[in-house]
Design a protein around this motif. Sequence first.
Motif, mmCIF file in Angstrom:
data_model
loop_
_atom_site.group_PDB
_atom_site.id
_atom_site.type_symbol
_atom_site.label_atom_id
_atom_site.label_comp_id
_atom_site.label_asym_id
_atom_site.label_seq_id
_atom_site.Cartn_x
_atom_site.Cartn_y
_atom_site.Cartn_z
ATOM 1 N N ALA A 188 -12.565 -3.962 3.900
ATOM 2 C CA ALA A 188 -10.917 -3.778 4.125
ATOM 3 C C ALA A 188 -10.050 -3.821 3.239
ATOM 4 C CB ALA A 188 -10.246 -4.254 5.620
ATOM 5 N N LEU A 189 -9.852 -4.574 2.719
ATOM 6 C CA LEU A 189 -8.937 -4.515 2.137
ATOM 7 C C LEU A 189 -8.986 -3.673 0.499
ATOM 8 C CD1 LEU A 189 -5.896 -5.459 1.079
ATOM 9 C CD2 LEU A 189 -7.328 -6.668 0.075
ATOM 10 N N LYS A 190 -10.640 -3.314 0.285
ATOM 11 C CA LYS A 190 -11.140 -2.328 -0.446
ATOM 12 C C LYS A 190 -11.067 -0.554 -0.338
ATOM 13 C CE LYS A 190 -14.729 -1.030 -3.542
ATOM 14 N NZ LYS A 190 -16.113 -1.495 -3.899
ATOM 15 N N LYS A 191 -11.174 -0.630 1.046
ATOM 16 C CA LYS A 191 -10.739 0.774 1.763
ATOM 17 C C LYS A 191 -9.071 1.080 1.479
ATOM 18 C CE LYS A 191 -15.251 0.469 4.239
ATOM 19 N NZ LYS A 191 -15.691 0.925 2.907
ATOM 20 N N GLY A 192 -8.858 0.533 2.209
ATOM 21 C CA GLY A 192 -6.698 0.413 2.075
ATOM 22 C C GLY A 192 -6.870 0.713 0.594
ATOM 23 N N LYS A 193 -7.053 -0.292 -0.220
ATOM 24 C CA LYS A 193 -6.828 0.407 -1.619
ATOM 25 C C LYS A 193 -7.027 2.073 -1.941
ATOM 26 C CE LYS A 193 -6.063 -4.135 -3.215
ATOM 27 N NZ LYS A 193 -6.296 -4.886 -4.144
ATOM 28 N N GLU A 194 -8.452 1.780 -1.612
ATOM 29 C CA GLU A 194 -9.055 2.936 -2.257
ATOM 30 C C GLU A 194 -8.309 4.484 -1.263
ATOM 31 O OE1 GLU A 194 -13.225 3.497 -2.178
ATOM 32 O OE2 GLU A 194 -13.084 0.989 -2.618
ATOM 33 N N SER A 195 -7.826 4.201 -0.138
ATOM 34 C CA SER A 195 -7.542 6.073 0.805
ATOM 35 C C SER A 195 -6.086 5.455 -0.325
ATOM 36 C CB SER A 195 -7.067 4.641 1.550
ATOM 37 O OG SER A 195 -5.939 4.174 1.927
ATOM 38 N N LEU A 196 -5.784 5.175 -0.427
ATOM 39 C CA LEU A 196 -3.721 5.501 -1.553
ATOM 40 C C LEU A 196 -4.204 5.696 -2.731
ATOM 41 C CD1 LEU A 196 -1.292 4.632 -2.025
ATOM 42 C CD2 LEU A 196 -1.512 2.732 -2.937
ATOM 43 N N VAL A 197 -5.794 5.515 -3.133
ATOM 44 C CA VAL A 197 -5.451 5.485 -4.732
ATOM 45 C C VAL A 197 -6.428 7.457 -4.600
ATOM 46 C CG1 VAL A 197 -7.289 5.574 -7.181
ATOM 47 C CG2 VAL A 197 -5.944 3.350 -6.049
ATOM 48 N N LYS A 198 -7.230 7.190 -3.280
ATOM 49 C CA LYS A 198 -7.521 8.792 -3.364
ATOM 50 C C LYS A 198 -6.792 9.936 -2.876
ATOM 51 C CE LYS A 198 -12.650 7.708 -2.338
ATOM 52 N NZ LYS A 198 -12.803 8.109 -3.202
ATOM 53 N N VAL A 199 -5.588 9.132 -2.248
ATOM 54 C CA VAL A 199 -4.570 10.359 -1.543
ATOM 55 C C VAL A 199 -3.209 11.012 -3.328
ATOM 56 C CG1 VAL A 199 -2.490 10.697 -0.826
ATOM 57 C CG2 VAL A 199 -4.818 9.835 0.583
ATOM 58 N N MET A 251 3.816 0.547 -0.873
ATOM 59 C CA MET A 251 2.480 1.475 -1.595
ATOM 60 C C MET A 251 1.794 -0.254 -0.402
ATOM 61 S SD MET A 251 1.920 2.439 -5.154
ATOM 62 C CE MET A 251 2.695 4.424 -5.222
ATOM 63 N N ASN A 252 2.290 -1.381 -0.632
ATOM 64 C CA ASN A 252 1.589 -2.263 -0.216
ATOM 65 C C ASN A 252 0.585 -1.770 1.760
ATOM 66 O OD1 ASN A 252 0.971 -3.917 -2.002
ATOM 67 N ND2 ASN A 252 2.517 -4.915 -2.367
ATOM 68 N N ARG A 253 2.474 -1.302 1.722
ATOM 69 C CA ARG A 253 2.449 -1.290 3.398
ATOM 70 C C ARG A 253 1.385 0.098 3.673
ATOM 71 N NH1 ARG A 253 7.694 -2.585 2.886
ATOM 72 N NH2 ARG A 253 8.560 -0.362 2.027
ATOM 73 N N PHE A 258 -4.162 0.747 6.340
ATOM 74 C CA PHE A 258 -5.514 1.215 6.275
ATOM 75 C C PHE A 258 -6.278 0.021 6.392
ATOM 76 C CE2 PHE A 258 -3.652 5.411 5.582
ATOM 77 C CZ PHE A 258 -4.225 6.186 5.694
ATOM 78 N N ALA A 259 -6.146 -1.014 5.761
ATOM 79 C CA ALA A 259 -6.982 -2.765 5.491
ATOM 80 C C ALA A 259 -6.913 -2.689 6.998
ATOM 81 C CB ALA A 259 -6.164 -3.473 4.717
ATOM 82 N N GLN A 260 -6.058 -2.655 7.871
ATOM 83 C CA GLN A 260 -6.032 -3.352 8.904
ATOM 84 C C GLN A 260 -6.681 -2.137 9.863
ATOM 85 O OE1 GLN A 260 -4.673 -6.074 11.355
ATOM 86 N NE2 GLN A 260 -6.356 -5.376 12.279
ATOM 87 N N LEU A 261 -7.197 -0.704 9.964
ATOM 88 C CA LEU A 261 -7.691 -0.004 10.089
ATOM 89 C C LEU A 261 -9.596 -0.454 9.774
ATOM 90 C CD1 LEU A 261 -7.996 2.647 11.884
ATOM 91 C CD2 LEU A 261 -7.693 3.896 9.747
ATOM 92 N N GLY A 262 -9.391 -0.759 8.930
ATOM 93 C CA GLY A 262 -11.230 -0.758 8.146
ATOM 94 C C GLY A 262 -11.591 -2.705 9.147
ATOM 95 N N LEU A 263 -10.247 -3.551 9.531
ATOM 96 C CA LEU A 263 -10.608 -4.082 10.365
ATOM 97 C C LEU A 263 -11.532 -4.041 11.508
ATOM 98 C CD1 LEU A 263 -8.089 -7.072 9.441
ATOM 99 C CD2 LEU A 263 -10.789 -6.929 8.469
ATOM 100 N N ASP A 264 -10.562 -3.157 12.057
ATOM 101 C CA ASP A 264 -10.966 -2.400 13.385
ATOM 102 C C ASP A 264 -12.389 -2.109 13.483
ATOM 103 O OD1 ASP A 264 -8.582 -3.572 14.202
ATOM 104 O OD2 ASP A 264 -6.941 -1.523 14.335
#
Length: 186
Positions: A146-157, A125-127, A132-138
Amino acid sequence: MRPVKVENKQLIEGLFKVFREKGYEGASLNELAEKAGLKKASLYHRFPEGKKQIGMAVLLHSSEWLHTNLYQLLADKNIAATERLEMALSRISELYNQGKETCILRSLSMESGMQIFGEEIKGEMNRWIKYFAQLGLDFGFTEEEALKKGKESLVKVQGSLIVANAMSDTDIFVSSLAEIRELFDK
């Protein structure tokens, strides 16, 4: 030494299916052997440590799939961020059969599975969050965003898979993927 009658890919896919459907506690060795195309003795021959070793092999298979098919894509800076996101969402949809399949991380985190596989599940889950956070930075978001978006993407799925399954409504999962797309829309 006798030749292997069941190829590793077929074996893991059968084991994966049982754990996905039944969870760790609900998966019997008889069912695991049957879906793997082996006799119970042959299953023990391949996995002498039993069900825990089988579960770890399934988690490793899942982790390898995610690394090869999702994380490498998300990290590939030769592809535009918007295109990476679209491709990633397509692959996630494929992985979960458009919301019809349960996540193996969820299945193995039920009951005693979390005690056995907790560190591996947390690591995966951390990976997910990291890539996804790296994608947010991009996409140009700050590290915090970006970190928030990474976490939200995991929760949404993960959340949408649970609700889609309980409600027998895969549109919930499909909508969740659209929401992830919107998360990264700047």
